[in-house]
Design an enzyme around this catalytic site. Structure first.
Site, PDB file in Angstrom:
ATOM      1  CG  ASP A  61      -1.657   2.672   1.575  1.00 44.55           C
ATOM      2  OD1 ASP A  61      -0.908   3.661   1.686  1.00 44.55           O
ATOM      3  OD2 ASP A  61      -1.881   2.093   0.502  1.00 44.55           O
ATOM      4  CE  LYS A  69       4.126   1.960   6.651  1.00 46.29           C
ATOM      5  NZ  LYS A  69       3.002   1.562   5.811  1.00 46.29           N
ATOM      6  N   GLY A 101       3.050   7.998   1.919  1.00 39.59           N
ATOM      7  CA  GLY A 101       2.184   9.108   2.310  1.00 39.59           C
ATOM      8  C   GLY A 101       1.662   8.809   3.694  1.00 39.59           C
ATOM      9  CG  HIS A 102       4.035   7.446   6.492  1.00 40.71           C
ATOM     10  ND1 HIS A 102       5.180   7.002   7.082  1.00 40.71           N
ATOM     11  CD2 HIS A 102       3.748   6.539   5.528  1.00 40.71           C
ATOM     12  CE1 HIS A 102       5.567   5.879   6.497  1.00 40.71           C
ATOM     13  NE2 HIS A 102       4.718   5.592   5.542  1.00 40.71           N
ATOM     14  CB  THR A 103      -2.401  10.391   6.758  1.00 38.91           C
ATOM     15  OG1 THR A 103      -2.211  10.169   5.366  1.00 38.91           O
ATOM     16  CG2 THR A 103      -3.389  11.525   6.955  1.00 38.91           C
ATOM     17  CD  GLN A 127       7.171   2.566   0.254  1.00 38.46           C
ATOM     18  OE1 GLN A 127       8.290   2.328   0.628  1.00 38.46           O
ATOM     19  NE2 GLN A 127       6.743   3.800   0.077  1.00 38.46           N
ATOM     20  CB  THR A 163       1.415   9.215  -2.488  1.00 38.02           C
ATOM     21  OG1 THR A 163       1.975   9.091  -1.189  1.00 38.02           O
ATOM     22  CG2 THR A 163       2.470   9.753  -3.434  1.00 38.02           C
TER      23      THR A 163
HETATM   24  P1  IMP Z   1       6.679   2.681  -6.532  1.00 45.07           P
HETATM   25  O1  IMP Z   1       7.183   2.463  -5.147  1.00 45.07           O
HETATM   26  O2  IMP Z   1       6.182   4.055  -6.794  1.00 45.07           O
HETATM   27  O3  IMP Z   1       7.692   2.232  -7.562  1.00 45.07           O
HETATM   28  O4  IMP Z   1       5.402   1.731  -6.718  1.00 45.07           O
HETATM   29  C1  IMP Z   1       5.524   0.308  -6.691  1.00 45.07           C
HETATM   30  C2  IMP Z   1       4.278  -0.323  -6.064  1.00 45.07           C
HETATM   31  O5  IMP Z   1       4.262  -0.025  -4.684  1.00 45.07           O
HETATM   32  C3  IMP Z   1       2.957   0.183  -6.595  1.00 45.07           C
HETATM   33  O6  IMP Z   1       2.013  -0.868  -6.541  1.00 45.07           O
HETATM   34  C4  IMP Z   1       2.568   1.266  -5.622  1.00 45.07           C
HETATM   35  O7  IMP Z   1       1.182   1.494  -5.584  1.00 45.07           O
HETATM   36  C5  IMP Z   1       3.046   0.650  -4.325  1.00 45.07           C
HETATM   37  N1  IMP Z   1       3.369   1.641  -3.313  1.00 45.07           N
HETATM   38  C6  IMP Z   1       4.468   2.422  -3.247  1.00 45.07           C
HETATM   39  N2  IMP Z   1       4.438   3.188  -2.140  1.00 45.07           N
HETATM   40  C7  IMP Z   1       3.316   2.860  -1.487  1.00 45.07           C
HETATM   41  C8  IMP Z   1       2.755   3.285  -0.242  1.00 45.07           C
HETATM   42  O8  IMP Z   1       3.302   4.120   0.504  1.00 45.07           O
HETATM   43  N3  IMP Z   1       1.565   2.717   0.113  1.00 45.07           N
HETATM   44  C9  IMP Z   1       0.971   1.770  -0.650  1.00 45.07           C
HETATM   45  N4  IMP Z   1       1.467   1.334  -1.804  1.00 45.07           N
HETATM   46  C10 IMP Z   1       2.626   1.877  -2.221  1.00 45.07           C
END
Ligand code: IMP
Length: 401
Positions: A13, A16, A40-42, A214, A290
């Site tokens: 977040d 990016k 979730g790229h805005t 991420q 997301t």
């Molecule tokens: P997962 O990737 O859905 O398995 O989540 C694993 C961890 O990564 C959790 O703490 C999520 O909140 C975090 N996470 C996954 N994708 C994102 C992202 O795009 N932005 C921020 N946190 C993320």
């Protein structure tokens, strides 16, 4: 034309999406190399908001090539909706044959696991799809193109997941025929868009943006395990996710916010559980793009940021959401930790629960110019230049330093 990577240096977040969109103006090809619809790229263009979960950001300029690389886990339903969202824009899409598919029961399992405790995942079936990949029972895009091949691969995958879901969560899942038909319904779509993306990337001469999803601290190995995602989010991950040598990349650009946020559980040394944290959350609209979850907010942590800069071989930095801090009477940054009775400036990421942040305090500021002392301090601490400051959601709200 240089090949560049855009890497999140915190817990995701960092903004990016906006940066990739901005830089994509001069590029033809943008590649997503890992993750899936957990991202979730805005991007805001002409006051319209777009959120990309699966598609690379940067396609909105028109006539771009988007690649979904082999290291991605793919929710095809989500992807088709996203394509629909930008159907008036001309772009080429390539999905690598090797990308693994997220199945409906992966999402169910992720939800059930979270309801039993979990780590605060996005419930998109990410860890389950990667688990099946590494257990060598995953379904790849290429499998869907041939019905006999799909049947054999899916049978193994289905049996494994059915047994798991029934014993661990006492749930029945859809029948094999149902899931087979569901996956097969994407065959024509995948026939149109899938290809050998590794070949495409290795032979691309016009410059590529490698778009990270991420953030560094969510890397499966080097993040705050087990509170991480299931892919390699760091620059080394680009090579292994796409099957390319890392020296193809000329510059790694690190993106970070002027403060820190994270969603889900896990250690967060500079977290602010007070009215300043609340102020940042509201002003920065720090709610997941997301999942809609409220993000945890805290001060900028330069100890973690320096670790991220070193690990990702970052050449330049981009600072985002500086405007969110405008108006605070003072702003703090973490410059070291107290850990086991010592002062350290390299983070014990495997034991982050046990560090105590040490802060430097700055007088508040109301503009990018007013923040020059803050910005210079960050640059000298990290020994890297900040080349852009983003101070608003619009494409134009970018200042080149
Ligand atoms: P997962 O990737 O859905 O398995 O989540 C694993 C961890 O990564 C959790 O703490 C999520 O909140 C975090 N996470 C996954 N994708 C994102 C992202 O795009 N932005 C921020 N946190 C993320």
């Amino acid at each position: 034309m240089k090949n560049i990577s855009i890497i999140g240096l915190q817990w995701g977040d960092e903004g990016k999406g906006k940066i990739v969109d901005y830089l994509a103006k001069d590029y033809k090809t943008i590649v997503r190399f890992q993750g899936g619809p957990n991202a979730g790229h805005t991007v805001y263009v002409n006051n319209k908001k777009y959120v990309f979960h699966q598609l690379p950001s940067g396609l909105l300029w028109g006539n771009k090539k988007g690649i979904i690389g082999s290291g991605v886990v793919l929710d095809i339903e989500t992807l088709k909706k996203e394509i629909e969202q930008i159907k008036d824009i001309n772009f080429k899409l390539i999905i690598d044959y090797r990308a693994n598919i997220i199945l409906p029961y992966h999402k169910l399992e992720d939800e059930m696991e979270e309801s039993m405790g979990g780590i605060g995942s996005t419930k998109r079936g990410i860890s389950q799809a990667y688990r099946d990949k590494y257990a060598r029972i995953g379904i790849r895009v290429f499998d869907v193109l041939n019905e006999d091949r799909l049947k054999i691969a899916l049978k193994r995958n289905y049996e494994f997941n059915r047994a798991l879901i029934s014993s661990r969560y006492s749930k029945e899942i859809m029948s094999f025929d149902e899931v087979y038909e569901y996956v097969l319904s994407f065959k024509n779509f995948l026939l149109e868009f899938s290809s050998d993306a590794q070949y495409e990337i290795l032979n691309e001469k016009e410059g590529i943006i490698f778009e990270g999803a991420q953030g560094t601290l969510l890397d499966i190995t080097f993040g705050t395990y087990p509170f991480v995602t299931s892919s390699h989010t760091i620059t080394s991950g680009i090579g292994i996710s796409l099957g390319i040598p890392l020296n193809i990349i000329d510059e790694n650009i690190g993106v970070f916010k002027a403060y820190t946020t994270r969603v889900g559980k896990g250690p967060f040394p500079t977290e602010l559980n007070d009215e300043i944290g609340e102020y940042i959350r509201n002003k920065g609209n720090e709610y997941g793009s997301t999942t809609g979850r409220a993000r945890r907010c805290g001060w900028l942590d330069l100890v973690l940021l320096k670790y991220a800069v070193l690990m990702n071989n970052i050449n330049y930095l981009i600072l985002t959401k500086l405007d969110v801090l405008f108006g605070l009477s003072e702003v703090k940054v973490c410059v070291a930790y107290e850990y086991k009775n010592n002062i350290v400036d390299f983070p014990p990421v495997y034991d982050l629960e046990n560090v105590k942040p040490i802060y430097k305090t700055f007088k508040g500021f109301d503009s990018v110019e007013g923040a020059s002392e803050y910005i210079s301090f960050i640059e000298s601490y990290l020994n890297r230049k900040i080349v852009f400051v983003s101070y608003g959601f619009e494409r134009e709200a970018m200042l080149k330093l």
